[in-house]
Design a protein around this motif. Structure first.
Motif, PDB file in Angstrom:
ATOM      1  N   LEU A 117       0.825  -1.209   0.000  1.00 26.53           N
ATOM      2  CA  LEU A 117       0.000   0.000   0.000  1.00 26.53           C
ATOM      3  C   LEU A 117       0.861   1.261   0.000  1.00 26.53           C
ATOM      4  O   LEU A 117       0.533   2.255  -0.668  1.00 26.53           O
ATOM      5  CB  LEU A 117      -0.946   0.003   1.195  1.00 26.53           C
ATOM      6  N   LEU A 118       1.976   1.239   0.709  1.00 23.03           N
ATOM      7  CA  LEU A 118       2.890   2.387   0.703  1.00 23.03           C
ATOM      8  C   LEU A 118       3.497   2.605  -0.683  1.00 23.03           C
ATOM      9  O   LEU A 118       3.601   3.743  -1.159  1.00 23.03           O
ATOM     10  CB  LEU A 118       3.997   2.196   1.750  1.00 23.03           C
ATOM     11  N   VAL A 119       3.881   1.515  -1.341  1.00 28.46           N
ATOM     12  CA  VAL A 119       4.441   1.627  -2.694  1.00 28.46           C
ATOM     13  C   VAL A 119       3.384   2.169  -3.652  1.00 28.46           C
ATOM     14  O   VAL A 119       3.664   3.047  -4.475  1.00 28.46           O
ATOM     15  CB  VAL A 119       4.993   0.266  -3.173  1.00 28.46           C
TER      16      VAL A 119
ATOM     17  N   VAL B  53       3.561   5.610  -5.949  1.00 23.33           N
ATOM     18  CA  VAL B  53       3.321   5.595  -7.398  1.00 23.33           C
ATOM     19  C   VAL B  53       2.154   6.519  -7.748  1.00 23.33           C
ATOM     20  O   VAL B  53       2.229   7.296  -8.705  1.00 23.33           O
ATOM     21  CB  VAL B  53       3.060   4.154  -7.889  1.00 23.33           C
ATOM     22  N   PHE B  54       1.088   6.460  -6.969  1.00 23.42           N
ATOM     23  CA  PHE B  54      -0.070   7.327  -7.207  1.00 23.42           C
ATOM     24  C   PHE B  54       0.313   8.803  -7.075  1.00 23.42           C
ATOM     25  O   PHE B  54      -0.090   9.624  -7.897  1.00 23.42           O
ATOM     26  CB  PHE B  54      -1.192   6.975  -6.231  1.00 23.42           C
ATOM     27  N   ALA B  55       1.092   9.142  -6.054  1.00 23.66           N
ATOM     28  CA  ALA B  55       1.510  10.534  -5.869  1.00 23.66           C
ATOM     29  C   ALA B  55       2.365  11.011  -7.044  1.00 23.66           C
ATOM     30  O   ALA B  55       2.213  12.139  -7.514  1.00 23.66           O
ATOM     31  CB  ALA B  55       2.276  10.678  -4.555  1.00 23.66           C
ATOM     32  N   GLY B  56       3.246  10.152  -7.542  1.00 26.42           N
ATOM     33  CA  GLY B  56       4.068  10.508  -8.695  1.00 26.42           C
ATOM     34  C   GLY B  56       3.234  10.708  -9.953  1.00 26.42           C
ATOM     35  O   GLY B  56       3.448  11.663 -10.706  1.00 26.42           O
ATOM     36  N   LEU B  57       2.290   9.805 -10.187  1.00 27.89           N
ATOM     37  CA  LEU B  57       1.419   9.937 -11.357  1.00 27.89           C
ATOM     38  C   LEU B  57       0.533  11.180 -11.260  1.00 27.89           C
ATOM     39  O   LEU B  57       0.299  11.864 -12.261  1.00 27.89           O
ATOM     40  CB  LEU B  57       0.554   8.688 -11.522  1.00 27.89           C
ATOM     41  N   LEU B  58       0.055  11.462 -10.068  1.00 28.99           N
ATOM     42  CA  LEU B  58      -0.764  12.658  -9.872  1.00 28.99           C
ATOM     43  C   LEU B  58       0.053  13.921 -10.137  1.00 28.99           C
ATOM     44  O   LEU B  58      -0.416  14.840 -10.826  1.00 28.99           O
ATOM     45  CB  LEU B  58      -1.335  12.684  -8.451  1.00 28.99           C
ATOM     46  N   GLY B  59       1.276  13.961  -9.636  1.00 25.55           N
ATOM     47  CA  GLY B  59       2.148  15.106  -9.899  1.00 25.55           C
ATOM     48  C   GLY B  59       2.438  15.260 -11.379  1.00 25.55           C
ATOM     49  O   GLY B  59       2.424  16.370 -11.921  1.00 25.55           O
ATOM     50  N   TRP B  60       2.704  14.142 -12.062  1.00 28.59           N
ATOM     51  CA  TRP B  60       2.964  14.197 -13.504  1.00 28.59           C
ATOM     52  C   TRP B  60       1.728  14.698 -14.251  1.00 28.59           C
ATOM     53  O   TRP B  60       1.822  15.532 -15.130  1.00 28.59           O
ATOM     54  CB  TRP B  60       3.361  12.808 -14.005  1.00 28.59           C
ATOM     55  N   PHE B  61       0.561  14.158 -13.876  1.00 29.07           N
ATOM     56  CA  PHE B  61      -0.671  14.538 -14.546  1.00 29.07           C
ATOM     57  C   PHE B  61      -0.957  16.024 -14.361  1.00 29.07           C
ATOM     58  O   PHE B  61      -1.347  16.719 -15.298  1.00 29.07           O
ATOM     59  CB  PHE B  61      -1.838  13.699 -14.020  1.00 29.07           C
TER      60      PHE B  61
END
Length: 81
Positions: free
Chosen positions: A18-20, A24-32
């Motif tokens: 869940l931490l990983v 990944v979700f935070a990185g994708l959100l930042g990229w988006f």
């Protein structure tokens, strides 16, 4: 008899994935958000026509450093389990 440590909310086999996924979700959100933002723009170099060239040596060194650093954490995580 109590050991003085609080009981974890989730077992480790659920907590770590869940931490990983969160990272990944935070990185994708930042990229988006930056990809779709009209306010943020990268200044262009004169005469380049807006193309960005990546230097492969720097990219390789960055990815290799990240992989080695993250790989060095696995023994510590296993030891702490």
């Amino acid at each position: 008899m109590s050991t003085g440590q609080p009981k974890p909310l989730l077992p480790p086999y659920l907590e770590y994935p869940l931490l990983v996924l969160f990272i990944v979700f935070a990185g994708l959100l930042g990229w988006f958000l930056t990809e779709n933002s009209d306010e943020v723009s990268i200044p262009e170099k004169p005469g380049k026509g807006g193309e960005v060239e990546l230097e492969w040596k720097s990219q390789f060194l960055g990815w290799a450093s990240a992989a080695l650093y993250l790989g060095s954490r696995f023994p510590q995580i296993i030891h702490n389990l």
